[in-house]
Design a protein around this motif. Structure first.
Motif, PDB file in Angstrom:
ATOM      1  N   THR A  64     122.585 130.044  71.011  1.00 49.00           N
ATOM      2  CA  THR A  64     122.997 130.273  69.415  1.00 49.00           C
ATOM      3  C   THR A  64     121.092 130.588  68.513  1.00 49.00           C
ATOM      4  O   THR A  64     120.408 130.085  69.206  1.00 49.00           O
ATOM      5  CB  THR A  64     123.216 129.289  68.482  1.00 49.00           C
ATOM      6  OG1 THR A  64     124.370 129.224  69.276  1.00 49.00           O
ATOM      7  CG2 THR A  64     123.584 129.061  67.233  1.00 49.00           C
TER       8      THR A  64
ATOM      9  N   THR B 133     119.043 121.151  68.305  1.00 49.49           N
ATOM     10  CA  THR B 133     118.279 121.183  67.751  1.00 49.49           C
ATOM     11  C   THR B 133     117.199 120.157  69.022  1.00 49.49           C
ATOM     12  O   THR B 133     118.111 120.398  70.592  1.00 49.49           O
ATOM     13  CB  THR B 133     118.595 119.334  67.442  1.00 49.49           C
ATOM     14  OG1 THR B 133     119.531 118.510  67.896  1.00 49.49           O
ATOM     15  CG2 THR B 133     118.491 119.933  65.860  1.00 49.49           C
TER      16      THR B 133
ATOM     17  N   SER C   9     119.222 129.580  63.226  1.00 46.67           N
ATOM     18  CA  SER C   9     120.341 129.622  62.901  1.00 46.67           C
ATOM     19  C   SER C   9     120.486 127.863  62.591  1.00 46.67           C
ATOM     20  O   SER C   9     120.335 127.309  63.430  1.00 46.67           O
ATOM     21  CB  SER C   9     121.658 130.388  63.077  1.00 46.67           C
ATOM     22  OG  SER C   9     122.767 129.629  63.171  1.00 46.67           O
ATOM     23  N   PRO C  10     121.068 127.621  61.311  1.00 50.05           N
ATOM     24  CA  PRO C  10     121.545 125.858  60.619  1.00 50.05           C
ATOM     25  C   PRO C  10     122.516 125.795  62.205  1.00 50.05           C
ATOM     26  O   PRO C  10     123.215 124.282  62.697  1.00 50.05           O
ATOM     27  CB  PRO C  10     121.955 126.032  59.676  1.00 50.05           C
ATOM     28  CG  PRO C  10     122.366 127.349  59.851  1.00 50.05           C
ATOM     29  CD  PRO C  10     121.984 128.494  60.348  1.00 50.05           C
ATOM     30  N   LEU C  11     123.477 126.706  63.146  1.00 50.78           N
ATOM     31  CA  LEU C  11     124.118 126.559  63.635  1.00 50.78           C
ATOM     32  C   LEU C  11     123.591 126.075  64.973  1.00 50.78           C
ATOM     33  O   LEU C  11     124.218 125.775  66.071  1.00 50.78           O
ATOM     34  CB  LEU C  11     124.991 127.402  63.967  1.00 50.78           C
ATOM     35  CG  LEU C  11     125.561 127.869  62.956  1.00 50.78           C
ATOM     36  CD1 LEU C  11     127.480 128.439  63.096  1.00 50.78           C
ATOM     37  CD2 LEU C  11     126.517 126.434  62.831  1.00 50.78           C
TER      38      LEU C  11
ATOM     39  N   LEU D 105     130.308 124.418  68.775  1.00 51.51           N
ATOM     40  CA  LEU D 105     129.588 124.985  69.380  1.00 51.51           C
ATOM     41  C   LEU D 105     128.682 124.538  70.456  1.00 51.51           C
ATOM     42  O   LEU D 105     127.869 125.033  71.277  1.00 51.51           O
ATOM     43  CB  LEU D 105     128.808 126.257  68.452  1.00 51.51           C
ATOM     44  CG  LEU D 105     128.338 127.249  67.848  1.00 51.51           C
ATOM     45  CD1 LEU D 105     127.693 127.300  67.170  1.00 51.51           C
ATOM     46  CD2 LEU D 105     128.375 128.155  68.594  1.00 51.51           C
ATOM     47  N   ARG D 106     127.945 122.942  70.019  1.00 56.91           N
ATOM     48  CA  ARG D 106     127.495 122.577  71.057  1.00 56.91           C
ATOM     49  C   ARG D 106     128.199 122.163  72.070  1.00 56.91           C
ATOM     50  O   ARG D 106     127.723 122.386  73.487  1.00 56.91           O
ATOM     51  CB  ARG D 106     126.697 121.248  70.028  1.00 56.91           C
ATOM     52  CG  ARG D 106     126.168 120.813  69.211  1.00 56.91           C
ATOM     53  CD  ARG D 106     124.579 121.162  69.361  1.00 56.91           C
ATOM     54  NE  ARG D 106     124.918 122.954  70.020  1.00 56.91           N
ATOM     55  CZ  ARG D 106     124.571 123.659  69.646  1.00 56.91           C
ATOM     56  NH1 ARG D 106     124.485 123.425  67.432  1.00 56.91           N
ATOM     57  NH2 ARG D 106     124.470 125.239  69.977  1.00 56.91           N
TER      58      ARG D 106
ATOM     59  N   GLN E 104     132.129 123.914  62.926  1.00 59.49           N
ATOM     60  CA  GLN E 104     131.941 124.997  63.965  1.00 59.49           C
ATOM     61  C   GLN E 104     130.418 124.458  64.683  1.00 59.49           C
ATOM     62  O   GLN E 104     130.709 124.845  65.969  1.00 59.49           O
ATOM     63  CB  GLN E 104     131.384 126.397  63.073  1.00 59.49           C
ATOM     64  CG  GLN E 104     132.342 126.723  61.674  1.00 59.49           C
ATOM     65  CD  GLN E 104     131.772 127.879  61.342  1.00 59.49           C
ATOM     66  OE1 GLN E 104     130.784 127.512  61.202  1.00 59.49           O
ATOM     67  NE2 GLN E 104     132.522 128.429  60.320  1.00 59.49           N
ATOM     68  N   ARG E 105     129.751 123.665  63.914  1.00 61.19           N
ATOM     69  CA  ARG E 105     128.416 123.315  64.839  1.00 61.19           C
ATOM     70  C   ARG E 105     128.650 122.009  65.624  1.00 61.19           C
ATOM     71  O   ARG E 105     128.231 122.519  66.742  1.00 61.19           O
ATOM     72  CB  ARG E 105     127.005 122.470  63.576  1.00 61.19           C
ATOM     73  CG  ARG E 105     125.907 122.768  64.706  1.00 61.19           C
ATOM     74  CD  ARG E 105     125.306 122.146  63.610  1.00 61.19           C
ATOM     75  NE  ARG E 105     123.542 122.040  63.705  1.00 61.19           N
ATOM     76  CZ  ARG E 105     123.296 121.167  65.378  1.00 61.19           C
ATOM     77  NH1 ARG E 105     124.004 120.153  65.412  1.00 61.19           N
ATOM     78  NH2 ARG E 105     122.114 121.090  65.091  1.00 61.19           N
TER      79      ARG E 105
ATOM     80  N   GLU F 299     119.294 118.120  71.431  1.00 61.42           N
ATOM     81  CA  GLU F 299     120.586 118.446  71.746  1.00 61.42           C
ATOM     82  C   GLU F 299     120.076 119.132  73.016  1.00 61.42           C
ATOM     83  O   GLU F 299     121.228 119.739  73.294  1.00 61.42           O
ATOM     84  CB  GLU F 299     121.129 119.388  70.791  1.00 61.42           C
ATOM     85  CG  GLU F 299     121.660 118.381  69.167  1.00 61.42           C
ATOM     86  CD  GLU F 299     122.832 119.052  68.040  1.00 61.42           C
ATOM     87  OE1 GLU F 299     123.560 118.668  67.281  1.00 61.42           O
ATOM     88  OE2 GLU F 299     121.447 120.138  68.578  1.00 61.42           O
TER      89      GLU F 299
ATOM     90  N   LYS G  89     131.597 124.223  58.501  1.00 60.96           N
ATOM     91  CA  LYS G  89     129.813 124.943  59.144  1.00 60.96           C
ATOM     92  C   LYS G  89     130.108 123.265  59.586  1.00 60.96           C
ATOM     93  O   LYS G  89     129.578 123.558  61.008  1.00 60.96           O
ATOM     94  CB  LYS G  89     129.383 125.073  57.450  1.00 60.96           C
ATOM     95  CG  LYS G  89     129.402 126.283  57.204  1.00 60.96           C
ATOM     96  CD  LYS G  89     129.463 127.560  58.053  1.00 60.96           C
ATOM     97  CE  LYS G  89     129.533 128.295  57.376  1.00 60.96           C
ATOM     98  NZ  LYS G  89     130.717 128.597  56.883  1.00 60.96           N
ATOM     99  N   SER G  90     130.245 122.190  59.335  1.00 61.39           N
ATOM    100  CA  SER G  90     129.998 120.733  60.321  1.00 61.39           C
ATOM    101  C   SER G  90     130.557 120.663  61.650  1.00 61.39           C
ATOM    102  O   SER G  90     130.594 120.840  62.293  1.00 61.39           O
ATOM    103  CB  SER G  90     130.513 119.515  59.216  1.00 61.39           C
ATOM    104  OG  SER G  90     131.598 119.391  58.991  1.00 61.39           O
TER     105      SER G  90
END
Length: 535
Positions: free
Chosen positions: A332, A341, A336-338, A483-484, A479-480, A344, A476-477
């Motif tokens: 990603t 980190t 992007s906030p998605l 995505l992980r 979604q994140r 992670e 959104k949370s």
């Protein structure tokens, strides 16, 4: 509808070079002149943008074509708005976010004088989303949410979705989604692979294979007052030294893809204020695609060993000084906030802080799989940046776990064809997307039967199920979190593909080039309609 994104921080070493004049927007554009620029490739594989994945096609032929919508050329940033090109206004979604109705401009003509109507728009998008057998569509997987496309009259196109999703509208702004003539498609769906006929700001003049392509101003262009240029002349040159010399000697004004810091320093030293530098984080990164049909790469232990051997964090700082790469990241876009980190990322195979520990595990996996001292060939592209550097880098990294790897370096067309034919063990690739759209951008990693642009040739229903769940999630949370899970599955648990580094985009150009603004993608803002020459 679009995810809230922001540009990642710029790189401090280049801040002094980002000399774009803030008053440029207030300048009055001058008309006339021919823009000469370089294309860092030998030639495009074909001129059909619906099937191709390379800037070689976009940079050579985008000025000849129109799209339904696109990023605002005056603000092509990560958060820049989407605006109409062929439509009259951006639609408000109806039916709970499942219906988008576009009104099409009237009076638009293809360059051969025939009228462009909603039938042409619908036929072009149908070719992209629902290609017939034998017709390749590189971004078909981005539109799994589309149920059908309708053209009830000559001025209306309706997209009906299976489900509401944040991914649809940004995906629709795809710069590869050129609008073709329905009549030509009805006669031959492959016509646009070798021929050019659009409705964009420039008309096709000539193409000298592997040498150059020329266009002239479309005097009947539907955006009043545009384009400013009389025409353009694009010159193909795969070697960076050739392109630098052309800009330094003013035989060309720029290349639009991007150059490494060392090349920028060279041009600044030679030209001073005669060169302007624009910079951006780049929605583009290096990928190694593993052919699962080749033994022993069908074994997940071997694939995990390959990614565990690569020291991304330890070598990225030095590599970024000579190549157009910079950021350690997952699948990603780092701005992007998605995006994952640092903590992670370190949970993924090959991203841990202790490279020796990772390489010890890689050697253990290879021994367990009976693949110690494995010998194979890396399929690589004959383009300096960053493919040449990626190839040398990963060969060195793999040698540290006892692998014996050589390179097969091919020009762009054969390089792509080798992947399409499955004639490779592992291949370099650039997963380069356009409008930053994390939910759609990861479609590249889906199995080949879902995403034709994935040449890993594997099947993975769990991955497909995760993607379908992610597309339908509007929170959104959540979604994140999904995505992980998707990222871990693709890059670590199954190691279907190996992500290398995200790129940095640095475009030096002659200061007399005005009206062009850099974007996070070298595919965006390339129709040249707003470019003008201050000389």
């Amino acid at each position: 509808m679009r995810p809230e994104l922001r540009l990642a921080a710029g790189f401090a070493a280049l801040l002094a070079l980002a000399t774009v004049n803030p008053a440029a927007a207030e300048e009055t554009p001058k008309r006339g002149g021919i823009l000469t620029f370089m294309i860092p490739a030998d030639s495009p594989p074909s001129f059909d943008a619906h099937r191709e994945e390379t800037y070689a096609t976009i940079h050579s032929a985008a000025p000849f074509y129109s799209t339904l919508i696109h990023v605002d050329p005056n603000d092509p940033s990560v958060t820049g708005p989407l605006v109409c090109d062929l439509c009259t206004e951006m639609p408000q979604p109806a039916d709970g976010g499942k219906t988008y109705t576009f009104k099409i401009r009237q009076g638009v003509k293809f360059h051969d004088g025939t009228p462009l109507t909603s039938a042409d728009v619908a036929a072009s998008w149908s070719k992209i989303i629902f290609p017939p057998e034998g017709v390749a569509s590189a971004r078909q997987s981005n539109f799994v949410m589309v149920d059908k496309i309708e053209a009830p009259d000559s001025a209306t196109v309706i997209f009906r979705l299976k489900f509401a999703t944040d991914a649809f509208l940004p995906a629709l702004a795809d710069p590869y989604a050129w609008i073709y003539s329905r009549a030509k498609l009805d006669k031959d769906m492959h016509w646009y692979e070798k021929n050019i006929e659009g409705s964009g700001p420039f008309k096709f003049v000539s193409y000298d294979t592997g040498q150059s392509i020329k266009g002239e101003r479309n005097r009947d262009y539907y955006h009043q007052g545009l384009p400013y240029l009389d025409g353009f002349h694009a010159i193909f040159a795969a070697k960076q030294a050739t392109r630098i010399d052309a800009i330094r000697s003013d035989r060309a004004a720029l290349e639009f893809r991007g150059m490494p810091p060392s090349a920028v320093d060279e041009l600044k030293s030679a030209l001073g204020d005669k060169v302007t530098v624009q910079t951006s984080d780049w929605n583009c990164g290096g990928v190694l695609t593993i052919n699962h049909k080749r033994k022993p790469f069908d074994d997940v232990r071997v694939r995990r060993a390959l990614t565990l051997a690569i020291d991304r964090s330890g070598t990225a700082p030095e590599l970024s000084k000579i190549a157009i790469v910079k950021t350690v990241g997952g699948i990603t876009f780092p701005g992007s906030p998605l995006a994952a980190t640092k903590d992670e990322l370190q949970q993924l195979a090959g991203y841990g802080p202790d490279i020796e520990k990772s390489r010890t595990e890689a050697r253990r996996l290879l021994k367990e799989a009976g693949a110690e001292g494995l010998t194979f060939e890396l399929n690589n592209r004959d383009v300096d940046q960053p493919y040449k550097y990626y190839g040398l880098w990963v060969l060195d990294q793999w040698s540290k776990i006892g692998l014996n790897v050589t390179q097969r370096v091919l020009t762009t067309g054969p390089w792509f064809q080798a992947m399409r034919d499955g004639n490779f063990a592992i291949s370099t690739e650039g997963n380069c997307q356009n409008v930053v759209n994390p939910l759609a951008d990861i479609g590249k990693y889906l199995p080949h039967t879902v995403s034709p642009s994935n040449y890993g040739y594997f099947e993975d229903q769990k991955e497909v199920d995760l993607y379908n769940q992610l597309l339908r999630e509007l929170d959104k949370s959540k979604q994140r979190a999904l995505l992980r899970e998707f990222e871990k599955h693709v890059l670590s648990d199954q190691a279907h593909q190996i992500y290398l580094l995200w790129w940095q985009r640095i475009v030096p150009h002659r200061s007399y080039v005005k009206g062009w603004k850099i974007s996070p993608s070298h595919y965006l803002n390339q129709d040249l309609a707003t470019v003008w020459l201050d000389k």
